[in-house]
Design a protein around this motif. Structure first.
Motif, PDB file in Angstrom:
ATOM      1  N   PHE A  93      18.431  46.963  54.020  1.00 14.78           N
ATOM      2  CA  PHE A  93      18.024  45.648  54.522  1.00 14.78           C
ATOM      3  C   PHE A  93      18.865  44.556  53.880  1.00 14.78           C
ATOM      4  CE2 PHE A  93      14.281  48.356  54.820  1.00 14.78           C
ATOM      5  CZ  PHE A  93      13.884  48.130  56.128  1.00 14.78           C
ATOM      6  N   ASP A  94      18.959  43.419  54.550  1.00 15.54           N
ATOM      7  CA  ASP A  94      19.648  42.272  53.964  1.00 15.54           C
ATOM      8  C   ASP A  94      18.823  41.676  52.827  1.00 15.54           C
ATOM      9  OD1 ASP A  94      21.791  42.479  55.720  1.00 15.54           O
ATOM     10  OD2 ASP A  94      20.856  41.160  57.202  1.00 15.54           O
ATOM     11  N   SER A  95      17.497  41.818  52.928  1.00 16.79           N
ATOM     12  CA  SER A  95      16.606  41.273  51.908  1.00 16.79           C
ATOM     13  C   SER A  95      15.294  42.051  51.921  1.00 16.79           C
ATOM     14  CB  SER A  95      16.370  39.785  52.196  1.00 16.79           C
ATOM     15  OG  SER A  95      15.048  39.439  52.268  1.00 16.79           O
ATOM     16  N   ARG A  96      14.598  42.034  50.802  1.00 18.93           N
ATOM     17  CA  ARG A  96      13.295  42.719  50.731  1.00 18.93           C
ATOM     18  C   ARG A  96      12.227  42.002  51.548  1.00 18.93           C
ATOM     19  NH1 ARG A  96      11.737  46.202  45.725  1.00 18.93           N
ATOM     20  NH2 ARG A  96      13.755  47.054  45.144  1.00 18.93           N
ATOM     21  N   GLU A  97      12.527  40.805  52.014  1.00 16.19           N
ATOM     22  CA  GLU A  97      11.583  40.044  52.831  1.00 16.19           C
ATOM     23  C   GLU A  97      11.757  40.321  54.324  1.00 16.19           C
ATOM     24  OE1 GLU A  97      13.180  38.325  50.080  1.00 16.19           O
ATOM     25  OE2 GLU A  97      11.349  38.925  49.044  1.00 16.19           O
ATOM     26  N   ASP A  98      12.636  41.239  54.692  1.00 17.21           N
ATOM     27  CA  ASP A  98      12.847  41.598  56.096  1.00 17.21           C
ATOM     28  C   ASP A  98      11.503  41.985  56.715  1.00 17.21           C
ATOM     29  OD1 ASP A  98      13.434  43.423  58.434  1.00 17.21           O
ATOM     30  OD2 ASP A  98      15.480  42.907  57.872  1.00 17.21           O
ATOM     31  N   ASP A 113      17.062  51.183  45.387  1.00 14.67           N
ATOM     32  CA  ASP A 113      18.134  50.379  44.804  1.00 14.67           C
ATOM     33  C   ASP A 113      18.230  49.053  45.561  1.00 14.67           C
ATOM     34  OD1 ASP A 113      20.357  49.575  43.338  1.00 14.67           O
ATOM     35  OD2 ASP A 113      21.754  50.650  44.618  1.00 14.67           O
ATOM     36  N   GLY A 114      17.858  47.972  44.951  1.00 15.61           N
ATOM     37  CA  GLY A 114      17.975  46.656  45.582  1.00 15.61           C
ATOM     38  C   GLY A 114      17.290  46.583  46.929  1.00 15.61           C
ATOM     39  N   THR A 115      18.067  46.698  47.991  1.00 15.51           N
ATOM     40  CA  THR A 115      17.517  46.597  49.346  1.00 15.51           C
ATOM     41  C   THR A 115      17.640  47.910  50.125  1.00 15.51           C
ATOM     42  OG1 THR A 115      19.637  45.715  50.101  1.00 15.51           O
ATOM     43  CG2 THR A 115      17.935  44.103  49.515  1.00 15.51           C
TER      44      THR A 115
END
Length: 125
Positions: A93-98, A113-115
């Motif tokens: 994802f581009d961000s965890r808020e997707d 890992d991150g996103t």
């Protein structure tokens, strides 16, 4: 509704992705969810390492039953990945808020890992 298994060369897939501003040309397994002759959703995966697949698209054209359609497409894609003997599947994802993160969490994907989210397939030995 009918799920059609195809690949990245399918004009319905190309046109549907373009409607979301995406162009995908690398080899992929593609699922199209058709309602009559209209595409209402699609998802696809490509090889990601030697024993895993990566979900590269999940586009939904319907506001109604969005979660239900997403679950149906993702579950079917997972079944195909298992048939190809992949041991896991990832999605980035581009961000965890997707807005789709919650759907993948409900389907047992975990951030690694991150996103990047991953789901390990359980095998019966």
């Amino acid at each position: 509704m009918e799920i059609i298994v195809t690949d990245e060369r399918d004009e319905r897939f190309i046109d549907f992705c373009k409607s979301f501003g995406a162009i995908l040309e690398e080899p992929q397994v593609v699922l199209l969810l058709m309602n009559s002759k209209k595409t209402v959703g699609c998802t696809s995966f490509k090889v990601y390492g030697c024993d895993s697949a990566e979900i590269t698209t999940l586009f939904l054209n319907s506001r109604d039953n969005r979660e239900k359609i997403a679950y149906k497409l993702i579950r079917q894609l997972e079944k195909i990945a298992i048939d190809y003997e992949f041991k896991s599947i990832v999605v980035s994802f581009d961000s965890r808020e997707d807005i789709l993160v919650e759907i993948f969490e409900k389907l047992d994907y975990k951030f690694v890992d991150g996103t990047l989210m991953k789901k390990e397939f359980k095998t019966l030995l």
